[in-house]
Design a protein around this motif. Structure first.
Motif, PDB file in Angstrom:
ATOM      1  N   GLY A  59      21.822  10.436 -43.281  1.00 41.68           N
ATOM      2  CA  GLY A  59      22.212  10.092 -41.915  1.00 41.68           C
ATOM      3  C   GLY A  59      21.461  10.926 -40.887  1.00 41.68           C
ATOM      4  O   GLY A  59      21.029  10.412 -39.845  1.00 41.68           O
ATOM      5  N   ALA A  60      21.289  12.216 -41.179  1.00 39.20           N
ATOM      6  CA  ALA A  60      20.516  13.090 -40.281  1.00 39.20           C
ATOM      7  C   ALA A  60      19.060  12.663 -40.254  1.00 39.20           C
ATOM      8  O   ALA A  60      18.400  12.707 -39.214  1.00 39.20           O
ATOM      9  N   TYR A  61      18.539  12.211 -41.417  1.00 39.39           N
ATOM     10  CA  TYR A  61      17.166  11.694 -41.486  1.00 39.39           C
ATOM     11  C   TYR A  61      17.011  10.485 -40.568  1.00 39.39           C
ATOM     12  O   TYR A  61      16.063  10.407 -39.784  1.00 39.39           O
ATOM     13  N   GLU A  62      17.944   9.550 -40.666  1.00 43.23           N
ATOM     14  CA  GLU A  62      17.876   8.339 -39.828  1.00 43.23           C
ATOM     15  C   GLU A  62      17.947   8.698 -38.345  1.00 43.23           C
ATOM     16  O   GLU A  62      17.214   8.146 -37.528  1.00 43.23           O
ATOM     17  N   GLY A  63      18.829   9.629 -37.994  1.00 47.21           N
ATOM     18  CA  GLY A  63      18.934  10.061 -36.599  1.00 47.21           C
ATOM     19  C   GLY A  63      17.649  10.704 -36.114  1.00 47.21           C
ATOM     20  O   GLY A  63      17.177  10.427 -35.000  1.00 47.21           O
ATOM     21  N   ALA A  64      17.051  11.560 -36.947  1.00 48.11           N
ATOM     22  CA  ALA A  64      15.795  12.213 -36.578  1.00 48.11           C
ATOM     23  C   ALA A  64      14.673  11.194 -36.444  1.00 48.11           C
ATOM     24  O   ALA A  64      13.892  11.235 -35.489  1.00 48.11           O
ATOM     25  N   ALA A  65      14.598  10.270 -37.392  1.00 50.08           N
ATOM     26  CA  ALA A  65      13.548   9.246 -37.358  1.00 50.08           C
ATOM     27  C   ALA A  65      13.653   8.408 -36.087  1.00 50.08           C
ATOM     28  O   ALA A  65      12.641   8.112 -35.434  1.00 50.08           O
ATOM     29  N   THR A  66      14.861   8.062 -35.715  1.00 54.37           N
ATOM     30  CA  THR A  66      15.077   7.264 -34.498  1.00 54.37           C
ATOM     31  C   THR A  66      14.634   8.038 -33.256  1.00 54.37           C
ATOM     32  O   THR A  66      13.988   7.474 -32.366  1.00 54.37           O
ATOM     33  N   LYS A  67      14.966   9.333 -33.190  1.00 57.02           N
ATOM     34  CA  LYS A  67      14.592  10.154 -32.033  1.00 57.02           C
ATOM     35  C   LYS A  67      13.087  10.393 -31.958  1.00 57.02           C
ATOM     36  O   LYS A  67      12.523  10.471 -30.863  1.00 57.02           O
ATOM     37  N   LEU A  68      12.437  10.523 -33.110  1.00 56.40           N
ATOM     38  CA  LEU A  68      11.040  10.958 -33.121  1.00 56.40           C
ATOM     39  C   LEU A  68      10.022   9.824 -33.119  1.00 56.40           C
ATOM     40  O   LEU A  68       8.934   9.979 -32.551  1.00 56.40           O
ATOM     41  N   GLN A  69      10.337   8.700 -33.769  1.00 57.86           N
ATOM     42  CA  GLN A  69       9.368   7.611 -33.868  1.00 57.86           C
ATOM     43  C   GLN A  69       8.941   7.139 -32.477  1.00 57.86           C
ATOM     44  O   GLN A  69       9.764   6.848 -31.627  1.00 57.86           O
ATOM     45  N   ASN A  70       7.630   7.109 -32.257  1.00 62.78           N
ATOM     46  CA  ASN A  70       7.026   6.654 -30.987  1.00 62.78           C
ATOM     47  C   ASN A  70       7.413   7.505 -29.782  1.00 62.78           C
ATOM     48  O   ASN A  70       7.397   7.020 -28.652  1.00 62.78           O
ATOM     49  N   SER A  71       7.776   8.764 -30.020  1.00 60.40           N
ATOM     50  CA  SER A  71       8.095   9.660 -28.906  1.00 60.40           C
ATOM     51  C   SER A  71       7.007  10.728 -28.806  1.00 60.40           C
ATOM     52  O   SER A  71       6.037  10.713 -29.562  1.00 60.40           O
ATOM     53  N   ARG A  72       7.174  11.645 -27.868  1.00 61.94           N
ATOM     54  CA  ARG A  72       6.254  12.776 -27.713  1.00 61.94           C
ATOM     55  C   ARG A  72       7.051  14.061 -27.820  1.00 61.94           C
ATOM     56  O   ARG A  72       8.209  14.116 -27.412  1.00 61.94           O
ATOM     57  N   LEU A  73       6.411  15.098 -28.358  1.00 63.58           N
ATOM     58  CA  LEU A  73       7.099  16.379 -28.459  1.00 63.58           C
ATOM     59  C   LEU A  73       7.140  17.073 -27.112  1.00 63.58           C
ATOM     60  O   LEU A  73       6.110  17.207 -26.450  1.00 63.58           O
ATOM     61  N   PRO A  74       8.314  17.531 -26.685  1.00 62.84           N
ATOM     62  CA  PRO A  74       8.366  18.322 -25.462  1.00 62.84           C
ATOM     63  C   PRO A  74       7.613  19.630 -25.698  1.00 62.84           C
ATOM     64  O   PRO A  74       7.551  20.125 -26.817  1.00 62.84           O
ATOM     65  N   GLY A  75       7.006  20.161 -24.678  1.00 63.48           N
ATOM     66  CA  GLY A  75       6.238  21.394 -24.825  1.00 63.48           C
ATOM     67  C   GLY A  75       4.764  21.131 -25.028  1.00 63.48           C
ATOM     68  O   GLY A  75       3.947  22.035 -24.988  1.00 63.48           O
ATOM     69  N   ALA A  76       4.408  19.877 -25.256  1.00 65.28           N
ATOM     70  CA  ALA A  76       3.001  19.501 -25.418  1.00 65.28           C
ATOM     71  C   ALA A  76       2.587  18.712 -24.188  1.00 65.28           C
ATOM     72  O   ALA A  76       2.260  17.543 -24.252  1.00 65.28           O
ATOM     73  N   CYS A  77       2.637  19.381 -23.038  1.00 62.26           N
ATOM     74  CA  CYS A  77       2.466  18.721 -21.733  1.00 62.26           C
ATOM     75  C   CYS A  77       1.187  17.886 -21.617  1.00 62.26           C
ATOM     76  O   CYS A  77       1.207  16.807 -21.067  1.00 62.26           O
ATOM     77  N   ASN A  78       0.098  18.419 -22.129  1.00 61.53           N
ATOM     78  CA  ASN A  78      -1.188  17.746 -21.918  1.00 61.53           C
ATOM     79  C   ASN A  78      -1.521  16.737 -23.007  1.00 61.53           C
ATOM     80  O   ASN A  78      -2.579  16.125 -22.965  1.00 61.53           O
ATOM     81  N   SER A  79      -0.643  16.568 -23.970  1.00 58.36           N
ATOM     82  CA  SER A  79      -0.939  15.676 -25.083  1.00 58.36           C
ATOM     83  C   SER A  79      -0.364  14.288 -24.850  1.00 58.36           C
ATOM     84  O   SER A  79       0.757  14.137 -24.403  1.00 58.36           O
ATOM     85  N   LYS A  80      -1.172  13.295 -25.183  1.00 55.89           N
ATOM     86  CA  LYS A  80      -0.716  11.913 -25.116  1.00 55.89           C
ATOM     87  C   LYS A  80      -0.366  11.385 -26.513  1.00 55.89           C
ATOM     88  O   LYS A  80      -0.108  10.207 -26.682  1.00 55.89           O
ATOM     89  N   LYS A  81      -0.378  12.274 -27.505  1.00 55.11           N
ATOM     90  CA  LYS A  81      -0.113  11.859 -28.881  1.00 55.11           C
ATOM     91  C   LYS A  81       1.317  11.347 -29.028  1.00 55.11           C
ATOM     92  O   LYS A  81       2.268  11.987 -28.600  1.00 55.11           O
ATOM     93  N   VAL A  82       1.435  10.197 -29.678  1.00 48.37           N
ATOM     94  CA  VAL A  82       2.728   9.580 -29.943  1.00 48.37           C
ATOM     95  C   VAL A  82       3.065   9.832 -31.404  1.00 48.37           C
ATOM     96  O   VAL A  82       2.260   9.576 -32.296  1.00 48.37           O
ATOM     97  N   LEU A  83       4.251  10.344 -31.654  1.00 51.23           N
ATOM     98  CA  LEU A  83       4.658  10.709 -33.008  1.00 51.23           C
ATOM     99  C   LEU A  83       4.884   9.486 -33.883  1.00 51.23           C
ATOM    100  O   LEU A  83       5.319   8.431 -33.409  1.00 51.23           O
ATOM    101  N   GLU A  84       4.591   9.662 -35.162  1.00 48.33           N
ATOM    102  CA  GLU A  84       4.836   8.624 -36.155  1.00 48.33           C
ATOM    103  C   GLU A  84       5.605   9.258 -37.305  1.00 48.33           C
ATOM    104  O   GLU A  84       5.224  10.312 -37.805  1.00 48.33           O
ATOM    105  N   VAL A  85       6.687   8.624 -37.707  1.00 48.01           N
ATOM    106  CA  VAL A  85       7.525   9.114 -38.801  1.00 48.01           C
ATOM    107  C   VAL A  85       7.246   8.290 -40.048  1.00 48.01           C
ATOM    108  O   VAL A  85       7.246   7.067 -40.003  1.00 48.01           O
TER     109      VAL A  85
END
Length: 111
Positions: A59-85
């Motif tokens: 369940g925690a995996y599913e929650g993390a995957a939902t939050k992270l897929q196609n998002s960006r990491l905060p703290g990486a201001c200059n990056s346009k990289k989109v996360l992939e799970v």
């Protein structure tokens, strides 16, 4: 019996972030995990653009995957990289800890 899915590979992490910065970014998003491995290049010290994290439950995996897929990491201001799970090939806290410990101890490259 099917193995529980709890370990993910997180792709497209900005290479300028340290292990601690990746950890803090994930925590700030509310991602729950018990092991984090951010492989680094031994020469440059930069991360390799991906990480592995194990969540304490499917369940925690599913929650993390939902939050992270196609998002960006905060703290990486200059990056346009989109996360992939992706589901990691090796599953479980013990397996991930073993791989992370082995790679750090031997200096071998991560796959």
């Amino acid at each position: 019996e099917a193995q529980e899915i709890t370990t993910m590979m997180l792709k497209n992490i900005p290479v300028g972030l340290s292990h601690d910065q990746v950890k803090e970014s994930l925590l700030s998003l509310g991602v729950v995990f018990d092991v984090l491995h951010v492989p680094a290049d031994l020469r440059s010290g930069c991360n390799r653009g991906y990480a592995f994290l194990n969540c304490p439950s499917p369940g925690a995996y599913e929650g993390a995957a939902t939050k992270l897929q196609n998002s960006r990491l905060p703290g990486a201001c200059n990056s346009k990289k989109v996360l992939e799970v992706c589901r990691a090939k090796m599953q479980g806290k013990a397996a991930l800890k073993h791989v992370a410990r082995g790679r750090q101890a031997t200096g071998r490259k991560s796959r």
